[in-house]
Design a protein around this motif. Structure first.
Motif, PDB file in Angstrom:
ATOM      1  N   UNK A 140      -5.495  -2.313  -4.635  1.00 23.00           N
ATOM      2  CA  UNK A 140      -5.403  -3.778  -4.616  1.00 23.00           C
ATOM      3  C   UNK A 140      -5.007  -4.152  -3.188  1.00 23.00           C
ATOM      4  N   UNK A 141      -5.980  -4.085  -2.296  1.00 21.23           N
ATOM      5  CA  UNK A 141      -5.700  -4.169  -0.862  1.00 21.23           C
ATOM      6  C   UNK A 141      -5.124  -5.511  -0.441  1.00 21.23           C
ATOM      7  N   UNK A 142      -5.501  -6.601  -1.102  1.00 22.25           N
ATOM      8  CA  UNK A 142      -5.048  -7.927  -0.684  1.00 22.25           C
ATOM      9  C   UNK A 142      -3.553  -8.129  -0.885  1.00 22.25           C
ATOM     10  N   UNK A 143      -2.919  -7.326  -1.733  1.00 23.66           N
ATOM     11  CA  UNK A 143      -1.476  -7.438  -1.976  1.00 23.66           C
ATOM     12  C   UNK A 143      -0.674  -6.404  -1.168  1.00 23.66           C
ATOM     13  N   UNK A 144      -1.369  -5.477  -0.533  1.00 21.78           N
ATOM     14  CA  UNK A 144      -0.698  -4.425   0.212  1.00 21.78           C
ATOM     15  C   UNK A 144      -0.369  -4.845   1.634  1.00 21.78           C
ATOM     16  N   UNK A 145       0.183  -3.926   2.438  1.00 23.13           N
ATOM     17  CA  UNK A 145       0.473  -2.531   2.084  1.00 23.13           C
ATOM     18  C   UNK A 145       1.705  -2.410   1.196  1.00 23.13           C
ATOM     19  N   UNK A 146       1.830  -1.252   0.533  1.00 23.22           N
ATOM     20  CA  UNK A 146       2.883  -1.027  -0.452  1.00 23.22           C
ATOM     21  C   UNK A 146       3.876   0.022   0.038  1.00 23.22           C
ATOM     22  N   UNK A 147       5.105  -0.105  -0.429  1.00 19.78           N
ATOM     23  CA  UNK A 147       6.120   0.905  -0.134  1.00 19.78           C
ATOM     24  C   UNK A 147       5.864   2.178  -0.935  1.00 19.78           C
ATOM     25  N   UNK A 148       5.192   2.017  -2.082  1.00 20.08           N
ATOM     26  CA  UNK A 148       4.894   3.167  -2.934  1.00 20.08           C
ATOM     27  C   UNK A 148       3.702   2.852  -3.823  1.00 20.08           C
ATOM     28  N   UNK A 164      -4.855   4.126   2.575  1.00 18.17           N
ATOM     29  CA  UNK A 164      -4.869   3.038   3.539  1.00 18.17           C
ATOM     30  C   UNK A 164      -3.962   1.874   3.127  1.00 18.17           C
ATOM     31  N   UNK A 165      -3.542   1.858   1.868  1.00 15.89           N
ATOM     32  CA  UNK A 165      -2.722   0.748   1.377  1.00 15.89           C
ATOM     33  C   UNK A 165      -1.229   1.076   1.347  1.00 15.89           C
ATOM     34  N   UNK A 166      -0.856   2.218   1.923  1.00 13.85           N
ATOM     35  CA  UNK A 166       0.556   2.619   1.996  1.00 13.85           C
ATOM     36  C   UNK A 166       1.192   2.162   3.305  1.00 13.85           C
ATOM     37  N   UNK A 167       2.423   1.679   3.230  1.00 12.79           N
ATOM     38  CA  UNK A 167       3.227   1.464   4.419  1.00 12.79           C
ATOM     39  C   UNK A 167       3.580   2.804   5.050  1.00 12.79           C
ATOM     40  N   UNK A 168       3.887   2.807   6.342  1.00 15.36           N
ATOM     41  CA  UNK A 168       4.364   4.019   6.986  1.00 15.36           C
ATOM     42  C   UNK A 168       5.674   4.442   6.308  1.00 15.36           C
ATOM     43  N   UNK A 169       5.771   5.718   5.940  1.00 12.36           N
ATOM     44  CA  UNK A 169       6.924   6.209   5.197  1.00 12.36           C
ATOM     45  C   UNK A 169       6.782   6.042   3.697  1.00 12.36           C
ATOM     46  N   UNK A 170       5.695   5.407   3.266  1.00  9.37           N
ATOM     47  CA  UNK A 170       5.476   5.162   1.840  1.00  9.37           C
ATOM     48  C   UNK A 170       5.038   6.412   1.095  1.00  9.37           C
ATOM     49  N   UNK A 171       5.234   6.383  -0.223  1.00 10.32           N
ATOM     50  CA  UNK A 171       4.898   7.530  -1.065  1.00 10.32           C
ATOM     51  C   UNK A 171       3.777   7.198  -2.046  1.00 10.32           C
ATOM     52  N   UNK A 172       2.897   8.165  -2.222  1.00  3.80           N
ATOM     53  CA  UNK A 172       1.858   8.113  -3.244  1.00  3.80           C
ATOM     54  C   UNK A 172       2.136   9.234  -4.237  1.00  3.80           C
ATOM     55  N   UNK A 173       2.365   8.857  -5.499  1.00  2.56           N
ATOM     56  CA  UNK A 173       2.599   9.835  -6.568  1.00  2.56           C
ATOM     57  C   UNK A 173       1.338   9.854  -7.429  1.00  2.56           C
ATOM     58  N   UNK A 174       0.659  11.004  -7.472  1.00  2.00           N
ATOM     59  CA  UNK A 174      -0.639  11.054  -8.149  1.00  2.00           C
ATOM     60  C   UNK A 174      -0.915  12.435  -8.739  1.00  2.00           C
ATOM     61  N   UNK A 175      -1.366  12.494 -10.004  1.00  2.00           N
ATOM     62  CA  UNK A 175      -1.834  13.763 -10.563  1.00  2.00           C
ATOM     63  C   UNK A 175      -3.249  14.059 -10.067  1.00  2.00           C
ATOM     64  N   UNK A 176      -3.478  15.301  -9.692  1.00  2.00           N
ATOM     65  CA  UNK A 176      -4.776  15.682  -9.125  1.00  2.00           C
ATOM     66  C   UNK A 176      -5.296  16.922  -9.841  1.00  2.00           C
ATOM     67  N   UNK A 177      -6.605  16.891 -10.168  1.00  2.00           N
ATOM     68  CA  UNK A 177      -7.229  18.049 -10.795  1.00  2.00           C
ATOM     69  C   UNK A 177      -7.933  17.685 -12.083  1.00  2.00           C
ATOM     70  N   UNK A 178      -8.624  18.664 -12.649  1.00  2.00           N
ATOM     71  CA  UNK A 178      -9.326  18.463 -13.919  1.00  2.00           C
ATOM     72  C   UNK A 178      -8.676  19.335 -14.995  1.00  2.00           C
ATOM     73  N   UNK A 179      -9.070  20.596 -15.082  1.00  2.00           N
ATOM     74  CA  UNK A 179      -8.467  21.472 -16.089  1.00  2.00           C
ATOM     75  C   UNK A 179      -7.014  21.811 -15.737  1.00  2.00           C
TER      76      UNK A 179
END
Length: 212
Positions: A140-148, A164-179
């Motif tokens: 949701x780029x129009x509301x960013x950048x985000x702290x997390x 690209x929507x994270x502030x510097x020092x910001x965190x992205x918490x994301x599950x990655x993978x399939x199986x």
């Protein structure tokens, strides 16, 4: 509806034993009536530490994972005030975030789930949440950048738009993978991204471009 739940207190105690140490997170879990976020047939399972189906092929996450992902945001080097959530779902994770952060923005691709979640936020008097019906891969780029940014579905690969929507020092918490899915904690350091793998997880897939 008042934010309080005696059964939630017991769930918080269980999560503390499972390793969740943040008092803020445990308090939010204790106060949030998880049964509000479930279909009637599953309300009796609301305070079990397990993921449960909510319809449309989606699930409400296991309370431990909700707590752990939220705790990771609180452990950020920066003070987190503005959070983007990808995958509103039932709104349970959203409600926990709303009690801990100043502004929460949440994107959901399934309109009926978004409508139900918005109604639940109103019932709980949580008015610092804004919601969007859209493709979570795009953020949701129009509301960013985000702290997390927190993603509640598993991506096959990293959604570059979210970086690209994270502030510097910001965190992205994301599950990655399939199986074999792993929970990633990614911190933005200038033009670089530092990745830490937290633990194995199991989420529904993050679907791109399929808005319904």
């Amino acid at each position: 509806m008042r934010l309080t739940s005696r059964k939630g207190e017991s769930l918080a105690q269980l999560l503390h034993k499972e390793g969740i140490s943040s008092a803020k997170v445990l308090t939010a879990i204790a106060k949030t009536p998880r049964e509000l976020f479930l279909p009637d047939a599953l309300k009796h399972k609301a305070y079990q530490n397990t993921a449960l189906p909510i319809g449309q092929g989606q699930t409400i996450s296991q309370p431990y994972i909700v707590a752990r992902m939220t705790e990771l945001l609180l452990e950020s080097d920066n003070q987190v005030q503005t959070v983007l959530e990808i995958g509103t779902g039932s709104g349970y994770q959203t409600a926990i975030l709303a009690q801990l952060f100043t502004n929460v923005y949440s994107v959901e691709r399934i309109k009926t789930l978004q409508f139900q979640a918005k109604r639940r936020m109103n019932q709980l008097d949580l008015h610092n949440v804004k919601m969007k019906h859209g493709d979570g891969w795009l953020g949701w780029s129009s509301k960013g950048p985000y702290d997390a940014i927190i993603v509640t579905a598993a991506a096959k690969s990293m959604p570059k738009e979210l970086y690209q929507q994270l502030n510097d020092g910001g965190r992205l918490i994301i599950p990655v993978g399939e199986e074999n899915q792993q929970l990633h904690c990614i911190t933005k350091r200038g033009d670089e991204f530092e990745t830490k793998i937290i633990e194995a997880v199991r989420f529904v897939p993050l679907v791109a471009g399929d808005i319904i």
